[in-house]
Each structure stands twice: as structure tokens, then as C-alpha cells.
Motif scaffolding. Structure first.
Motif, short mmCIF file in Angstrom:
data_model
loop_
_atom_site.label_atom_id
_atom_site.label_comp_id
_atom_site.label_asym_id
_atom_site.label_seq_id
_atom_site.Cartn_x
_atom_site.Cartn_y
_atom_site.Cartn_z
N GLU A 203 -7.19 -59.37 5.07
CA GLU A 203 -6.44 -58.42 5.90
C GLU A 203 -7.15 -58.19 7.24
O GLU A 203 -6.51 -57.80 8.23
CB GLU A 203 -6.27 -57.09 5.16
CG GLU A 203 -5.23 -57.12 4.06
CD GLU A 203 -3.81 -57.13 4.60
OE1 GLU A 203 -3.63 -57.22 5.83
OE2 GLU A 203 -2.88 -57.07 3.78
N THR A 206 -5.73 -59.65 10.20
CA THR A 206 -4.64 -58.94 10.87
C THR A 206 -5.14 -58.28 12.15
O THR A 206 -4.49 -58.34 13.20
CB THR A 206 -4.03 -57.89 9.93
OG1 THR A 206 -3.61 -58.51 8.73
CG2 THR A 206 -2.84 -57.20 10.59
N VAL A 227 5.11 -53.00 14.07
CA VAL A 227 4.22 -53.89 13.32
C VAL A 227 4.33 -53.67 11.81
O VAL A 227 4.48 -54.62 11.04
CB VAL A 227 2.76 -53.74 13.80
CG1 VAL A 227 1.80 -54.41 12.82
CG2 VAL A 227 2.59 -54.34 15.18
N PRO A 228 4.26 -52.42 11.30
CA PRO A 228 4.40 -52.22 9.85
C PRO A 228 5.72 -52.75 9.30
O PRO A 228 5.77 -53.32 8.21
CB PRO A 228 4.30 -50.70 9.69
CG PRO A 228 3.57 -50.24 10.91
CD PRO A 228 4.02 -51.14 12.01
N SER A 232 5.54 -55.87 6.63
CA SER A 232 5.95 -55.50 5.28
C SER A 232 7.17 -56.30 4.84
O SER A 232 7.28 -56.70 3.67
CB SER A 232 6.25 -54.00 5.19
OG SER A 232 7.35 -53.65 6.01
N ASP A 348 1.20 -61.36 6.22
CA ASP A 348 0.89 -60.30 7.20
C ASP A 348 0.30 -60.91 8.47
O ASP A 348 0.73 -60.59 9.58
CB ASP A 348 -0.12 -59.31 6.61
CG ASP A 348 0.52 -58.36 5.63
OD1 ASP A 348 1.76 -58.40 5.49
OD2 ASP A 348 -0.21 -57.58 4.99
#
Length: 371
Positions: A203, A206, A227-228, A232, A348
Motif C-alpha cells: 500500500e 500508493t 481517489v478513495p 475502492s 489500488d
């Protein structure tokens, strides 16, 4: 095992009789020392069966069953061998009971049987039971010597263990070899921490991806708001595809050879799913701006950016999620290790690259430049 008294295959018979005296745990260790691979049928078989010879009469067989049947794993199926222990056929007890007592077993058998090799994978045994209505299957060596049998309850137990193991791996943890409430807390910690560290380090990519597009975000801070939503959506679609493919592979519905059919279906599914989410995302931005004027004066451009990004990210998520299990299987790894958290982490990072690349292409002459 209960073999015919006239069996001349002394070494094999002796080993079988010795194994019969062991408890399940000792038997497992002994079978491993005999050289059978860890997840092979050889580790699963039992020597507690009834074997007869083809020149026995039905009456002799029934008397033999009465004499030794109580020590057998099952008497539903009787196994026919020659005087050297070579497997000939199996016959259901029903056919023996209904036959003339003076009839010989060689006249009762039909030479149509299903057998397993001692080195077959346990998944092969599971598949054989699923495809055929059998309560037990004979296990043979490479010379067709009958070594033991595998019963359906043993296979169901193994299938249950494999199912539990796969579910735990899909959840992003190592398989637990003890009940949850009985496993020591330190051992539970060790089982979970490795995957969490791997996923955490993944992560962190990211943040690296976002740093790469730092200038674009600085000029158009509004991009960061979505972005989320973007990552997601990609992670969810990837997890969906991964779970479906892992389950289909476990059930034998697809194999490695079906990869092209899988990717073709997932391309269509990904485009349709992405289009639906893209339309919803586009509509949400336009309606929100009409009500609250949040994104003026670049609402339409932003809506197109989010909409097309969702199509790309969801499409990539479905492809990655469906192909990872197949690739892992190809290289001999457990497909369940392409767990939902792992797929989500991968998507992601790549989803951010897709999102900001689309944003740069669509918005470089408008919001990004003027921001």
C-alpha cells in the motif's frame, strides 16, 4: 486390510498389516516415511478393506465378510484381486448378496471400475468422488497392486480442511492449523502479521504513485477528493473476480487452459461494470454541482474524468483479479494466495496511475493548467 489368505505378495501384505495396527497419527507419519507425497492419495488411504479372489464363490465371499467385516472401513464394496495382489475389479455388496451362492466372483464382476493411483493429488480423489456415485475408491500403485482404499468421508474431511484454508487465505492470513479459540495468541499474531506487513508495504506504493502526480494534484486539488472512490471501485471489482475464479477452479469448473475464455468474459464484464459505475459517478458530479455548485466551472470535465477513470480501473481490476489465480496455479502456487486484500492492494496502486493519467489527458488544457 483384510486380504485373501492365499495372497503371495508377502512384503506388501506385511506392510499393510503393520499399518493397520497404527493409530491415525502414527499411520500418517508411516505413510510419509514410505515416500508418498504430502498431499497425495497415498497419505489419505486406509488399509482396512475386504479383498477376495476371483475364483472364490459368492458363498465363500459372504463367509469371509462375516469373519473379517467388523474390522473393515466399509463393506459396501468388495475388492477383487489375483493371487499376487493385482487389482481386478470392485463389486458392490448388493450384487454379491443377490447372486447365486455357488456363482464365482469372476462371473459377478463387470470389469468396469474407477481407481486412483497412490501418487494422485488429493484433489484428483475429490474430483473422482464428485463425478461418480461411489462410497470408496481403490488405490493402486504403478503395477496395479491394490494398496488401500479412500472413502468418501475421508475426502469430505480433506475438502473441508482445504475450504477452510482457502477462506483464510482469501481473507489475507495464513491458514490456521488449530481452532480459532484454541490457538495461542502469539501463534495467531504470527499467522496474521506477515500478510499485514506485505500488504502494508504494498500500500505504500500508493503514496509513491500519488507523489508522482503531486503537481497535478496541487493544481487540481479536487482530484484528490475522488481517489478513495476510484481505488475502492477497482479493488472491489478485482476482489469479486478473484473470488469467483478461485471458487470455479476449486470446483473444477475452469482450468489453466481456459484462461483465454476467462479473460474474454472478464473483458466484457469489466467494461459493462465499469460503464455502470462510470455513469453513476458522472451523474453524481453533475447533480451535485447543479445543487451545490461545488465543482464550477469545470464540473463537466471533472465528471468525464471520473467516469472514464472508473471504466478503466474497474476493467483493470476484473482482469487482474481473474488472471492472478490462474497465473499462480500455472507456476504451482496456491490460487487462494491471490487473496482479496492482495488483489485490492495491487489494483489500488495501478488504479491511481490510471486515474491521474486519464485526468492529465482530459484536463490538461482546462482545470490542471488554469489551477
Amino acid at each position: 486390510m483384510t486380504a485373501p489368505p492365499s495372497s503371495k505378495n508377502c512384503p506388501v501384505k506385511l506392510v499393510k498389516e503393520l499399518i493397520k495396527t497404527l493409530d491415525p497419527e502414527e499411520r500418517k507419519i508411516t505413510l510419509s516415511l514410505l515416500g508418498y507425497p504430502e498431499r497425495s492419495v497415498g497419505r489419505l488411504m486406509t488399509p482396512d478393506y475386504i479383498a477376495v479372489e476371483k475364483d472364490w464363490t459368492v458363498k465363500e465371499v459372504i463367509e469371509h465378510i462375516r469373519e473379517v467385516g467388523k474390522d473393515s472401513e466399509t463393506i459396501d464394496v468388495i475388492y477383487v484381486v489375483d493371487d499376487k495382489g493385482i487389482f481386478i475389479d470392485d463389486v458392490r455388496i448388493r450384487e454379491i448378496i443377490l447372486a447365486n451362492p455357488d456363482k464365482k466372483i469372476e462371473d459377478v464382476i463387470d470389469n468396469r471400475y474407477i481407481a486412483l493411483n497412490v501418487n494422485d493429488d488429493q484433489e484428483t480423489a475429490s474430483e473422482a468422488f464428485k463425478m461418480n456415485n461411489r462410497v470408496a475408491l481403490p488405490v493402486l500403485d504403478n503395477n496395479n497392486i491394490l494398496l488401500g482404499i479412500v472413502t468418501i468421508d475421508d475426502v469430505l474431511w480433506i475438502t473441508q480442511e482445504e475450504f477452510s484454508e482457502d477462506i483464510q487465505k482469501i481473507g489475507g492470513t495464513e491458514a490456521l492449523d488449530e481452532p480459532y479459540l484454541e490457538i495461542p495468541i502469539l501463534k495467531l499474531f504470527k499467522k496474521r502479521v506477515v500478510w499485514l506487513i506485505v500488504l502494508f508495504l504494498s500500500e505504500m506504493l500508493t503514496a509513491t504513485a500519488m507523489a508522482y502526480f503531486e503537481d497535478e494534484i496541487a493544481r487540481a486539488v479536487v482530484l484528490a477528493l475522488f481517489v478513495p472512490l476510484i481505488i475502492s471501485s477497482g479493488g472491489n471489482s478485482g476482489s469479486q473476480a478473484s473470488t469467483l475464479i478461485i471458487q470455479a477452479m476449486a470446483l473444477g469448473e475452469i482450468t489453466i487452459a481456459d484462461w483465454f475464455r476467462v479473460i474474454r468474459r472478464e473483458l466484457m464484464s469489466g467494461l459493462m461494470l465499469g460503464a455502470v459505475l462510470g455513469i453513476i459517478g458522472f451523474t453524481r458530479i453533475i447533480l451535485w454541482n447543479m445543487i451545490f455548485h461545488t465543482y464550477d466551472p469545470h464540473a463537466v470535465v471533472l465528471a468525464f474524468t471520473v467516469g472514464f477513470s472508473l471504466i478503466g480501473v474497474v476493467l483493470w481490476g476484473t482482469i487482474a483479479g481473474s488472471m492472478l489465480p490462474i497465473v499462480l496455479k500455472k507456476f504451482g502456487a496456491d490460487p487462494a494466495t491471490s487473496s482479496a486484500p492482495f488483489v485490492a492492494t495491487l489494483v489500488d496502486v495501478t488504479g491511481l496511475v490510471i486515474y491521474f493519467s486519464v485526468a492529465f489527458i482530459i484536463m490538461h488544457n482546462t482545470l490542471i493548467t488554469s489551477g
